[in-house]
Design an enzyme around this catalytic site. Sequence first.
Site, PDB file in Angstrom:
ATOM      1  N   SER A   8       0.854  -1.194   0.000  1.00  0.00           N
ATOM      2  CA  SER A   8       0.000   0.000   0.000  1.00  0.00           C
ATOM      3  C   SER A   8       0.883   1.234   0.000  1.00  0.00           C
ATOM      4  CB  SER A   8      -0.869   0.006   1.261  1.00  0.00           C
ATOM      5  OG  SER A   8      -1.292   1.329   1.534  1.00  0.00           O
ATOM      6  N   HIS A  31      -1.261  -1.367  -4.162  1.00  0.00           N
ATOM      7  CA  HIS A  31      -2.545  -1.172  -3.479  1.00  0.00           C
ATOM      8  C   HIS A  31      -2.729   0.326  -3.224  1.00  0.00           C
ATOM      9  CE1 HIS A  31      -5.726  -2.508  -0.593  1.00  0.00           C
ATOM     10  NE2 HIS A  31      -5.340  -1.454   0.118  1.00  0.00           N
ATOM     11  N   ASP A  33      -5.075   3.219  -1.675  1.00  0.00           N
ATOM     12  CA  ASP A  33      -6.165   3.457  -0.729  1.00  0.00           C
ATOM     13  C   ASP A  33      -6.873   4.772  -1.030  1.00  0.00           C
ATOM     14  OD1 ASP A  33      -5.984   1.187   1.149  1.00  0.00           O
ATOM     15  OD2 ASP A  33      -3.953   1.941   1.471  1.00  0.00           O
ATOM     16  N   MET A  35      -9.756   7.253   0.016  1.00  0.00           N
ATOM     17  CA  MET A  35     -10.599   7.576   1.187  1.00  0.00           C
ATOM     18  C   MET A  35     -11.274   8.928   0.959  1.00  0.00           C
ATOM     19  SD  MET A  35      -8.085   6.538   4.298  1.00  0.00           S
ATOM     20  CE  MET A  35      -7.010   5.092   4.229  1.00  0.00           C
ATOM     21  N   HIS A  64      -8.433   0.236  -3.478  1.00  0.00           N
ATOM     22  CA  HIS A  64      -9.251  -0.086  -2.296  1.00  0.00           C
ATOM     23  C   HIS A  64     -10.082   1.155  -1.978  1.00  0.00           C
ATOM     24  CE1 HIS A  64      -9.253  -1.098   2.317  1.00  0.00           C
ATOM     25  NE2 HIS A  64     -10.448  -1.151   1.770  1.00  0.00           N
ATOM     26  N   MET A  66     -12.398   3.161   0.026  1.00  0.00           N
ATOM     27  CA  MET A  66     -13.040   3.384   1.332  1.00  0.00           C
ATOM     28  C   MET A  66     -13.870   4.657   1.191  1.00  0.00           C
ATOM     29  SD  MET A  66      -9.718   2.305   3.532  1.00  0.00           S
ATOM     30  CE  MET A  66      -8.698   2.511   2.082  1.00  0.00           C
ATOM     31  N   MET A 135     -10.534  -6.969   6.268  1.00  0.00           N
ATOM     32  CA  MET A 135      -9.729  -5.931   6.926  1.00  0.00           C
ATOM     33  C   MET A 135      -9.255  -6.437   8.285  1.00  0.00           C
ATOM     34  SD  MET A 135      -9.495  -3.347   4.894  1.00  0.00           S
ATOM     35  CE  MET A 135      -8.620  -2.282   6.047  1.00  0.00           C
ATOM     36  N   ASP A 173      -5.645  -6.929   4.866  1.00  0.00           N
ATOM     37  CA  ASP A 173      -5.130  -5.556   4.793  1.00  0.00           C
ATOM     38  C   ASP A 173      -5.204  -4.919   6.168  1.00  0.00           C
ATOM     39  OD1 ASP A 173      -4.471  -2.961   4.105  1.00  0.00           O
ATOM     40  OD2 ASP A 173      -6.305  -2.577   2.966  1.00  0.00           O
ATOM     41  N   GLY A 174      -4.045  -4.462   6.653  1.00  0.00           N
ATOM     42  CA  GLY A 174      -3.976  -3.737   7.926  1.00  0.00           C
ATOM     43  C   GLY A 174      -3.042  -4.409   8.911  1.00  0.00           C
TER      44      GLY A 174
END
Length: 221
Positions: A8, A31, A33, A35, A64, A66, A135, A173-174
């Site tokens: 990520s 990846h 993210d 948001m 991804h 969000m 997640m 992920d995380g």
Amino acid sequence: MGIQITPSILNADLADLAGEVARIGSADWVHVDVMDNHFVPNLTLGLPVVESLAKSSALPMDAHLMIADPDRWAPAYVEAGCGSVTFHAEAAAAPVRLAREIRSQGGRASMALKPATPVEPYEELLPELDMLLIMTVEPGFGGQRFLDLCLPKIRRARALLDKHGVETWLQVDGGVSLETIERCAEAGADVFVAGSAVYSADDPDRMVAELRARAERVRNT
Ligand code: DX5
Ligand code: ZN
């Protein structure tokens, strides 16, 4: 499909995204993210940046999302050049229709579950997905501690995928690091997102190789 590592770029140098992607040449995907400050309390980047990065990146992109209202926005990420687009189950109004739309545009359709969202209600939907993302932190920020309480859900998801005999990949992920990746692999995950573990390393690409080796070792035992 074997083990895949998808770094990520959330905690990378956002002023030099192309340069940061060039530092992880052996990764399978990048990846990204996205948001929106509504679905999660953080704001990152959106379509124009993704589109521009897709042009400069040698690696395929895994978006991804969000964001609220993925039904409206997710297909545009395929058009922007992402090979895989993940929407959140909690945000999608019509996940089956959305997954089919992503696939019809030529993208891989993926759905994510937050830590408190169970996988069982989505069992019948799994054949519609190319990837399921479990997640292992609350989405919103990089660098959080891995939540071990998600491991049983990864195991249950693996069992459901096997039961249906589908090729759907299982991503985590995380908080994935050298310390936690083996637990995820043991539980049945095969695609691993790692943000801070990769970009806080002196040699990010070497960290990608080390993460891959650990996960493969678990898989081969
Ligand atoms: C969290 C993001 C993750 C995160 C991963 O909301 O979806 O992709 O950036 O970063 P680490 O590996 O640092 O938890
Ligand atoms: Zn992510």
